[in-house]
Enzyme design. Structure first.
Site, PDB file in Angstrom:
ATOM      1  N   GLU A  35      36.831  84.187  70.170  1.00  0.00           N
ATOM      2  CA  GLU A  35      36.057  84.165  68.918  1.00  0.00           C
ATOM      3  C   GLU A  35      36.873  83.530  67.812  1.00  0.00           C
ATOM      4  O   GLU A  35      36.344  82.802  66.979  1.00  0.00           O
ATOM      5  CB  GLU A  35      35.642  85.591  68.524  1.00  0.00           C
ATOM      6  CG  GLU A  35      34.679  85.649  67.338  1.00  0.00           C
ATOM      7  CD  GLU A  35      35.318  85.379  65.995  1.00  0.00           C
ATOM      8  OE1 GLU A  35      34.671  84.713  65.164  1.00  0.00           O
ATOM      9  OE2 GLU A  35      36.463  85.800  65.765  1.00  0.00           O
ATOM     10  N   ASP A  93      39.490  88.634  71.915  1.00  0.00           N
ATOM     11  CA  ASP A  93      40.763  87.912  71.737  1.00  0.00           C
ATOM     12  C   ASP A  93      41.581  88.409  70.550  1.00  0.00           C
ATOM     13  O   ASP A  93      41.072  89.029  69.630  1.00  0.00           O
ATOM     14  CB  ASP A  93      40.524  86.401  71.613  1.00  0.00           C
ATOM     15  CG  ASP A  93      39.577  86.031  70.474  1.00  0.00           C
ATOM     16  OD1 ASP A  93      38.668  86.837  70.149  1.00  0.00           O
ATOM     17  OD2 ASP A  93      39.726  84.941  69.902  1.00  0.00           O
TER      18      ASP A  93
HETATM   19 ZN   LIG Z   1      39.257  87.318  63.031  1.00  0.00          ZN
HETATM   20 ZN   LIG Z   2      36.968  89.164  64.114  1.00  0.00          ZN
END
Ligand SMILES: [Zn+2]
Ligand SMILES: [Zn+2]
Length: 399
Positions: A141, A83
């Site tokens: 994440e 991401d």
């Molecule tokens: Zn990051």
């Molecule tokens: Zn990262």
């Protein structure tokens, strides 16, 4: 293998252009957490083309590629996060993000490209492989919302993963350098809201009110002592209030005040102690001032990244063999967080750092709108990742 077959090193070099092109493609089409639809489609297509078994739509946009070697053996996983961040890119790169307000400013475009090239490299060697490789492409994440859902969906089972490895690119180190730490290497992250409830009224008559702003101020000052007076000096913790909201006018005492902040620590017991103490501390300070305070944890929390000591040693050994001892350090524990920790809580493994600092200029920190990485570090990631995965399959470092 015949004498003319390329070595691993040659195969890595042959894929240099592919590696850079993939990274730039993901960079150009940066997508925010849980919205990595195009990214996931490209990953799935590449994995399928390389002959892996592909599973998509895991925890939304997660993708897994399974590569079964022709011979039986251990199961090793490689995890990459995919991401981007909600930033408007400040650099005039030729492959600048076309999705305004989404930018790869943490290097996850590089992580994704490295993992795909590793999958392709090993797929070309399937006949020699003893064991199974599982390539995990994790969404979200940056919001800590990706790993837990993938684990719940069973990505570490069937085939049952024995070891999990992965890397994070970093501008802390120059290209060619790698850092590997045994034990805690990245901090936990918890986010909290504190709502202080007082009694509103006229600013000229505070004795008729219960001022939540005064209470909030005492909580902010007092909570600093939870670190300095209650955590052993050898341990580390950070508690930060990043937002204070209250009030509407000079002469009105408001009803409520809201504080928002975060807690970081390297050990679960320290983290638990801070979270628990903040709750009782805030409510008792508030009581002392006739107010009430309630602490709630918000969003997805993230435990510390703790590398298995044996696996950190193995990865370090492979990095030294590949790059030379002078290029490999333990580095320092990072106060940042990464939900790779959830995978490492489930299976032994290692998450290591690979340098991508641009030479000759000051590197911008990760999450900065002018963040830039030196693409020379991507190949280093592939080389050390490749050797580490071979080690996890108990295979020789290869030719
Ligand atoms: Zn990051
Ligand atoms: Zn990262």
């Amino acid at each position: 293998m015949s004498k003319t077959a390329p070595t691993y090193a040659q195969e890595v070099r042959q894929r240099h252009e592919t590696l850079i092109a993939l990274r730039r493609d993901f960079h150009r089409h940066a997508e925010l957490s849980h919205k990595e639809h195009r990214t996931a489609t490209v990953i799935a297509e590449k994995l399928a083309a390389a002959g892996l078994e592909v599973r998509t739509g895991i925890n939304g946009t997660g993708v897994v590629g399974v590569l079964r070697g022709d011979k039986p053996g251990p199961v090793a996983a490689w995890r990459a996060d995919i991401d981007a961040l909600p930033l408007v890119e400040a650099l005039p790169l030729e492959f600048r993000s076309v999705n305004e307000g989404a930018m790869h400013a943490c290097g996850h475009d590089g992580h994704t490209a490295i993992a795909l090239v590793l999958a392709e490299l090993f797929a070309a060697r399937r006949r020699e492989l003893a064991g199974t490789l599982v390539f995990i492409f994790q969404p979200a994440e940056e919001t800590f919302g990706g790993a837990a859902g993938m684990i719940q969906a069973g990505v570490l089972e069937n085939p049952r993963v024995d070891t999990i490895l992965g890397l994070h690119l970093t501008t802390q180190y120059p290209v060619g350098h790698v850092a590997v730490r045994p034990g805690p290497s990245m901090a936990s992250a918890d986010f909290f809201d504190i709502e202080v409830k007082g009694k509103g009224g006229h600013g000229a008559f505070p004795h008729l009110s219960v001022d939540p702003i005064t209470v909030a101020a005492h909580i902010v000052i007092g909570m600093q002592d939870l670190v300095s007076r209650e955590i052993a000096a050898q341990e580390t913790a950070v508690m930060t209030v990043g937002e204070i909201h209250s009030g509407t006018k000079h002469n009105i005492i408001p009803e409520t005040a809201v504080l928002r902040g975060s807690i970081r620590a390297f050990r679960t017991n320290v983290r638990d102690q801070m979270v628990e103490r903040l709750g009782s501390f805030a409510s008792r300070i508030a009581q002392a001032y006739r107010a009430e305070a309630r602490v709630t944890l918000v969003g997805d929390c993230c435990p510390p990244v703790v590398n298995d000591a044996a696996w950190a040693g193995h990865v370090r050994g492979e990095a030294v063999a590949e790059l030379g001892a002078e290029k490999v350090t333990e580095g320092k524990p990072a106060m940042g967080s990464d939900d790779m920790s959830l995978f490492l809580n489930e299976r032994p493994g290692c998450y290591f750092w690979v340098g991508v600092a641009p030479p000759g200029k000051e590197a911008q920190p990760h999450h900065h709108p002018a963040f830039e990485l030196d693409e020379g570090g991507l190949e280093v990631g592939v080389r050390v990742g490749l050797r580490s995965l071979l080690k996890a399959l108990e295979l020789p470092p290869g030719r």
